[in-house]
Design an enzyme around this catalytic site. Structure first.
Site, mmCIF file in Angstrom:
data_model
loop_
_atom_site.group_PDB
_atom_site.id
_atom_site.type_symbol
_atom_site.label_atom_id
_atom_site.label_comp_id
_atom_site.label_asym_id
_atom_site.label_seq_id
_atom_site.Cartn_x
_atom_site.Cartn_y
_atom_site.Cartn_z
ATOM 1 N N LYS A 86 -14.198 -12.423 6.293
ATOM 2 C CA LYS A 86 -15.279 -11.484 6.623
ATOM 3 C C LYS A 86 -16.541 -11.867 5.852
ATOM 4 C CE LYS A 86 -11.954 -7.749 7.084
ATOM 5 N NZ LYS A 86 -11.415 -6.664 6.244
ATOM 6 N N ARG A 145 0.818 -1.214 0.000
ATOM 7 C CA ARG A 145 0.000 0.000 0.000
ATOM 8 C C ARG A 145 0.854 1.266 0.000
ATOM 9 N NH1 ARG A 145 -5.079 -1.882 3.870
ATOM 10 N NH2 ARG A 145 -6.412 -2.444 2.110
ATOM 11 N N GLY A 196 -12.638 -4.033 0.784
ATOM 12 C CA GLY A 196 -13.999 -3.566 1.082
ATOM 13 C C GLY A 196 -14.480 -2.565 0.057
ATOM 14 N N GLY A 204 -7.120 -6.709 1.008
ATOM 15 C CA GLY A 204 -5.829 -6.506 1.671
ATOM 16 C C GLY A 204 -5.084 -7.814 1.858
HETATM 17 P P1 ADP Z 1 -9.265 -9.811 2.224
HETATM 18 O O1 ADP Z 1 -8.465 -8.930 3.159
HETATM 19 O O2 ADP Z 1 -8.463 -10.302 1.060
HETATM 20 O O3 ADP Z 1 -10.563 -9.182 1.827
HETATM 21 P P2 ADP Z 1 -10.360 -11.239 4.477
HETATM 22 O O4 ADP Z 1 -9.859 -10.182 5.384
HETATM 23 O O5 ADP Z 1 -11.821 -11.390 4.335
HETATM 24 O O6 ADP Z 1 -9.670 -11.138 3.037
HETATM 25 O O7 ADP Z 1 -9.867 -12.661 4.958
HETATM 26 C C1 ADP Z 1 -8.506 -12.971 5.132
HETATM 27 C C2 ADP Z 1 -8.353 -13.968 6.243
HETATM 28 O O8 ADP Z 1 -9.218 -15.056 6.044
HETATM 29 C C3 ADP Z 1 -6.970 -14.534 6.346
HETATM 30 O O9 ADP Z 1 -6.373 -14.060 7.525
HETATM 31 C C4 ADP Z 1 -7.198 -16.045 6.388
HETATM 32 O O10 ADP Z 1 -6.414 -16.689 7.377
HETATM 33 C C5 ADP Z 1 -8.662 -16.137 6.741
HETATM 34 N N1 ADP Z 1 -9.306 -17.385 6.334
HETATM 35 C C6 ADP Z 1 -9.383 -17.903 5.096
HETATM 36 N N2 ADP Z 1 -10.016 -19.089 5.106
HETATM 37 C C7 ADP Z 1 -10.372 -19.338 6.384
HETATM 38 C C8 ADP Z 1 -11.048 -20.408 7.044
HETATM 39 N N3 ADP Z 1 -11.473 -21.456 6.381
HETATM 40 N N4 ADP Z 1 -11.225 -20.302 8.381
HETATM 41 C C9 ADP Z 1 -10.776 -19.227 9.042
HETATM 42 N N5 ADP Z 1 -10.134 -18.193 8.489
HETATM 43 C C10 ADP Z 1 -9.928 -18.244 7.165
HETATM 44 MG MG MG Z 2 -8.594 -8.574 5.266
#
Ligand code: ADP
Ligand code: MG
Length: 400
Positions: A199, A34, A381, A357
Site C-alpha cells: 500500500k 488478532r 494503518g 497485518g
Molecule cells: P502490512 O499489512 O504489513 O501493512 P501491506 O498490506 O502494505 O503490508 O503489504 C503486504 C503485501 O505486500 C503482501 O501481500 C506482499 O505480497 C505485498 N508485496 C510486498 N512486496 C511486493 C512487491 N515488490 N510487489 C508486489 N507486492 C508486494
Molecule cells: Mg496489509
C-alpha cells in the site's frame, strides 16, 4: 483514557469493539493473531461477570450481508481460545442480535455478525452513522474499545458509539498506545525504520514525520520501486505510483539535509510473472541490480546483497519500527527478504516493533517466535497514522 478496571461491569452488557479482521482461506482462518490479541480483555470481562457483546468488521463487504465475510468461523475460534462457548448472532443489530444478547448469562460471550454488513458502519454521512450507532447502543450498557486495527477509522462502532455509552479502552489498545508512545517520545538510538509492503501511498505519508525522528530508514517491498523510478531508473512492470515520484525526491532531499540515512535496495529479484500464490509452484526469477531492472520484469523481493545490507543496518539498532514485507512473502521464493529483516530484528539488541497485518502474519507464517519481538502490533494503518502524528478518531472517542 479509562481502562476496563475503571468500569463496574458485573451483570452489565459490555460492547467490545474488537478487530477480528483475520485472513481467511474460504472459511479457514490462516492467522488467528488478532483473535488471540483481544482474548485477554474478553476473558477479564467474563471473569468479572459481564455479559460480553463482541463486534468487529471482516474484510470489505459493501454495506450488506455477504457470506464470504461472515464472522461465523471467528466465533468458533474465539470460543476455542477463551475455552468458553461463544454465541453467534446471524445479524448485527436485528432480531438475531437482540435475541442472542438477551439470552446471555453473566459471564457469557456473544459475537455479532460483521459490522460492515450495515451501510451505517462506514458511512461518510454523520446522520447515517449516528443512526447505526444508536442501534448498536441499544444492545449494551457499557463500551470497551479494543479494536486497535480500526481506531484510525471514523466508523460508527469506533467513533460514534463510544459517545453514547460509558466507555473505556481495553487492554490491547492500552498496550498498543503505550508502545507507540515509546516510539515517539524518548527513543533509544539508533532508531531504524523499515518500510515495505504494497500500500505505497498509505505508507509514504509516514516518512514525512519519521524523517524528523529516525536515524535510518530502509525501504523494501512495493514502495521501493517508486523511489527507484523517481531517481530515474527503469522499474519495468514493478508496483509503481508515478504520481508520488516528486514526493519521493523531496523525502530523499530532506533526509540528506537532516542527516537521516535513507537506504534503497541495491539488488532485487525480478520476474516476468507474478508467482502463483495458491499452488506455490517454483517461480522463475533472476537477481538484478536495482538500477538495471529489465523493462518487461517486475521486482518481487529484495536481493541477497540488500538482505545483508539491511541486516547490517539493523545490527546496532536501539529501536526498530518495521511495517510492510520486503517482498511477496506469500511465495517461498520471494520470502527471503522478509525473513532476513525478521531475523535481523530478532538479532538486534534494541526494542523492536512490527506493525501491519501482513507483516505480523508474515512473522508467524515464516515460523518466527512472535514472543521474541518487542511488540507485534495488530494495526498497520493505525500505527502508521499514529506515527504520522494524526489524531485517531477511535482513540479520541475513548479519551472523551
Ligand atoms: P502490512 O499489512 O504489513 O501493512 P501491506 O498490506 O502494505 O503490508 O503489504 C503486504 C503485501 O505486500 C503482501 O501481500 C506482499 O505480497 C505485498 N508485496 C510486498 N512486496 C511486493 C512487491 N515488490 N510487489 C508486489 N507486492 C508486494
Ligand atoms: Mg496489509
Amino acid at each position: 483514557m479509562k481502562t476496563i478496571e475503571d468500569l463496574d461491569v458485573a451483570g452489565k452488557r459490555v460492547f467490545v469493539r474488537a478487530d477480528l479482521n483475520v485472513p481467511l482461506d474460504g472459511s479457514t482462518i490462516t492467522d488467528d493473531g488478532r483473535i488471540r490479541a483481544v482474548a485477554p480483555t474478553i476473558a477479564k470481562l467474563v471473569e468479572r461477570g459481564a455479559k460480553v457483546v463482541v463486534a468487529s468488521h471482516l474484510g470489505r463487504p459493501k454495506g450488506e450481508p455477504d457470506p464470504q465475510y461472515s464472522l461465523a468461523p471467528v466465533a468458533a475460534r474465539l470460543g476455542e481460545i477463551l475455552g468458553t462457548p461463544v454465541a453467534f448472532a446471524a445479524d448485527t443489530v436485528g432480531d438475531s442480535a437482540r435475541a442472542t444478547v438477551a439470552a446471555l448469562a453473566d459471564g457469557g460471550v456473544a459475537l455479532l455478525e460483521n459490522l460492515r454488513f450495515n451501510a451505517g458502519e462506514t458511512s461518510k454521512d454523520d446522520a447515517e452513522r449516528a443512526a447505526f450507532a444508536a442501534e448498536l447502543a441499544a444492545l449494551a450498557d457499557l463500551y470497551v474499545g479494543d479494536g486497535f486495527g480500526a481506531v484510525h477509522r471514523k466508523h460508527a462502532s469506533v467513533y460514534d458509539l463510544p459517545a453514547l455509552l460509558p466507555h473505556a479502552a481495553g487492554d490491547l489498545i492500552a498496550t498498543e498506545v503505550g508502545v507507540l508512545k515509546k516510539l515517539t517520545d524518548e527513543v533509544a538510538r539508533p532508531y531504524v525504520v523499515v518500510l515495505g509492503g504494497a500500500k505505497v501511498s498509505d505508507k509514504l505519508g509516514v516518512i514525512d514525520n519519521l524523517l524528523k525522528k529516525a536515524d535510518r530508514i530502509l525501504i523494501g517491498g512495493g514502495m521501493a520501486y517508486t523511489f527507484l523510478a523517481a531517481q530515474g531508473h527503469e522499474v519495468g512492470i514493478s508496483l509503481l505510483q508515478a504520481d508520488q515520484k516528486d514526493k519521493c525526491l523531496e523525502y530523499l532531499a530532506e533526509a540528506e539535509k537532516r542527516g537521516v540515512e535513507f537506504v534503497l535496495p541495491t539488488d532485487v529479484l525480478v520476474s516476468a510473472d507474478f508467482p502463483d500464490l495458491k499452488t506455490k509452484a517454483p517461480a522463475t526469477y533472476e537477481v538484478v541490480a536495482s538500477d538495471a531492472i529489465p523493462a518487461d520484469k517486475e521486482g518481487l523481493d529484495i536481493g541477497p546483497e540488500t538482505r545483508e545490507l539491511y541486516a547490517a543496518k539493523l545490527a546496532d539498532a536501539g529501536t526498530v519500527f518495521w511495517n510492510g514485507p520486503m517482498g511477496v512473502f506469500e511465495h517461498p521464493d520471494y520470502a527471503n527478504g522478509t525473513k532476513a529483516v525478521a531475523q535481523a530484528l530478532l538479532d538486534s539488541p534494541g526494542f523492536t516493533v512490527v506493525g501491519g497485518g501482513d507483516s505480523a502474519a508474515a512473522v508467524r507464517i515464516l515460523g518466527f517466535d512472535e514472543t521474541k519481538f518487542g511488540h507485534i502490533s495488530t494495526g498497520g494503518g493505525a500505527s502508521l497514522e499514529y506515527l504520522e502524528g494524526k489524531t485517531l478518531p477511535g482513540l479520541a472517542a475513548l479519551e472523551g
